[in-house]
Design a protein around this motif. Structure first.
Motif, PDB file in Angstrom:
ATOM      1  N   MET A  60       0.872  -1.167   0.000  1.00 19.28           N
ATOM      2  CA  MET A  60       0.000   0.000   0.000  1.00 19.28           C
ATOM      3  C   MET A  60       0.913   1.221   0.000  1.00 19.28           C
ATOM      4  N   ALA A  61       0.464   2.288  -0.655  1.00 22.02           N
ATOM      5  CA  ALA A  61       1.276   3.499  -0.708  1.00 22.02           C
ATOM      6  C   ALA A  61       0.396   4.713  -0.452  1.00 22.02           C
ATOM      7  N   LYS A  62       0.993   5.721   0.128  1.00 23.74           N
ATOM      8  CA  LYS A  62       0.227   6.938   0.394  1.00 23.74           C
ATOM      9  C   LYS A  62       0.015   7.720  -0.899  1.00 23.74           C
ATOM     10  N   GLN A  63      -1.002   8.516  -0.929  1.00 18.95           N
ATOM     11  CA  GLN A  63      -1.424   9.233  -2.122  1.00 18.95           C
ATOM     12  C   GLN A  63      -0.326  10.161  -2.641  1.00 18.95           C
ATOM     13  N   GLU A  64       0.495  10.707  -1.779  1.00 18.74           N
ATOM     14  CA  GLU A  64       1.535  11.660  -2.190  1.00 18.74           C
ATOM     15  C   GLU A  64       2.585  11.041  -3.111  1.00 18.74           C
ATOM     16  N   LEU A  65       2.678   9.722  -3.154  1.00 19.61           N
ATOM     17  CA  LEU A  65       3.638   9.079  -4.057  1.00 19.61           C
ATOM     18  C   LEU A  65       3.186   9.134  -5.511  1.00 19.61           C
ATOM     19  N   PHE A  66       1.915   9.368  -5.734  1.00 24.93           N
ATOM     20  CA  PHE A  66       1.378   9.390  -7.090  1.00 24.93           C
ATOM     21  C   PHE A  66       1.429  10.804  -7.664  1.00 24.93           C
ATOM     22  N   VAL A  67       2.628  11.355  -7.719  1.00 35.03           N
ATOM     23  CA  VAL A  67       2.867  12.686  -8.268  1.00 35.03           C
ATOM     24  C   VAL A  67       3.130  12.571  -9.767  1.00 35.03           C
ATOM     25  N   PRO A  68       3.090  13.687 -10.487  1.00 36.80           N
ATOM     26  CA  PRO A  68       3.401  13.615 -11.921  1.00 36.80           C
ATOM     27  C   PRO A  68       4.756  12.947 -12.156  1.00 36.80           C
ATOM     28  N   VAL A  69       4.918  12.298 -13.206  1.00 32.43           N
ATOM     29  CA  VAL A  69       6.074  11.528 -13.660  1.00 32.43           C
ATOM     30  C   VAL A  69       6.147  10.202 -12.903  1.00 32.43           C
ATOM     31  N   PHE A  70       6.534  10.217 -11.622  1.00 33.26           N
ATOM     32  CA  PHE A  70       6.671   8.967 -10.884  1.00 33.26           C
ATOM     33  C   PHE A  70       5.330   8.248 -10.767  1.00 33.26           C
ATOM     34  N   GLY A  71       4.275   8.992 -10.486  1.00 33.75           N
ATOM     35  CA  GLY A  71       2.956   8.385 -10.359  1.00 33.75           C
ATOM     36  C   GLY A  71       2.486   7.732 -11.643  1.00 33.75           C
ATOM     37  N   VAL A  72       2.747   8.382 -12.769  1.00 32.87           N
ATOM     38  CA  VAL A  72       2.372   7.822 -14.070  1.00 32.87           C
ATOM     39  C   VAL A  72       3.164   6.546 -14.341  1.00 32.87           C
ATOM     40  N   ILE A  73       4.446   6.572 -14.044  1.00 34.24           N
ATOM     41  CA  ILE A  73       5.286   5.381 -14.225  1.00 34.24           C
ATOM     42  C   ILE A  73       4.784   4.258 -13.334  1.00 34.24           C
ATOM     43  N   PHE A  74       4.512   4.570 -12.082  1.00 37.66           N
ATOM     44  CA  PHE A  74       4.057   3.551 -11.144  1.00 37.66           C
ATOM     45  C   PHE A  74       2.751   2.914 -11.604  1.00 37.66           C
ATOM     46  N   ILE A  75       1.797   3.736 -11.957  1.00 38.40           N
ATOM     47  CA  ILE A  75       0.479   3.221 -12.357  1.00 38.40           C
ATOM     48  C   ILE A  75       0.561   2.406 -13.643  1.00 38.40           C
ATOM     49  N   ASN A  76       1.301   2.905 -14.634  1.00 37.29           N
ATOM     50  CA  ASN A  76       1.323   2.254 -15.946  1.00 37.29           C
ATOM     51  C   ASN A  76       2.317   1.111 -16.075  1.00 37.29           C
TER      52      ASN A  76
END
Length: 82
Positions: A60-76
């Motif tokens: 599980m990760a906190k919402q703040e990790l899903f920032v532009p660039v890193f968040g897109v990489i993580f999700i995709n």
């Protein structure tokens, strides 16, 4: 498949460079619900826990990790393999 291969590679690297030694892994139940909590002493805590666990770990990760660039990489990218 990707998870298993990455876990093996990281286990080898952690044993070589971090001198990782796992104690008490036999206490992790083979089935059923389980929560593993970490103190987060470093940014390596999540991968070390994943390598040390005898089971596949879902993080599980906190919402703040899903920032532009890193968040897109993580999700995709990472979300497809974990």
């Amino acid at each position: 498949m990707f998870y298993s291969v990455l876990k093996i590679i990281l286990r080898i690297l952690f044993k070589i460079f971090l001198r990782l030694e796992v104690k008490g892994a036999e206490n992790i139940p083979a089935t059923g619900p389980l929560v593993i909590a970490s103190n987060h002493l470093s940014l390596l805590d999540p991968p070390v826990i994943g390598v040390a666990s005898t089971r596949k770990v879902h993080f599980m990760a906190k919402q703040e990790l899903f920032v532009p660039v890193f968040g897109v990489i993580f999700i995709n990218f990472w979300a497809h393999f974990l």
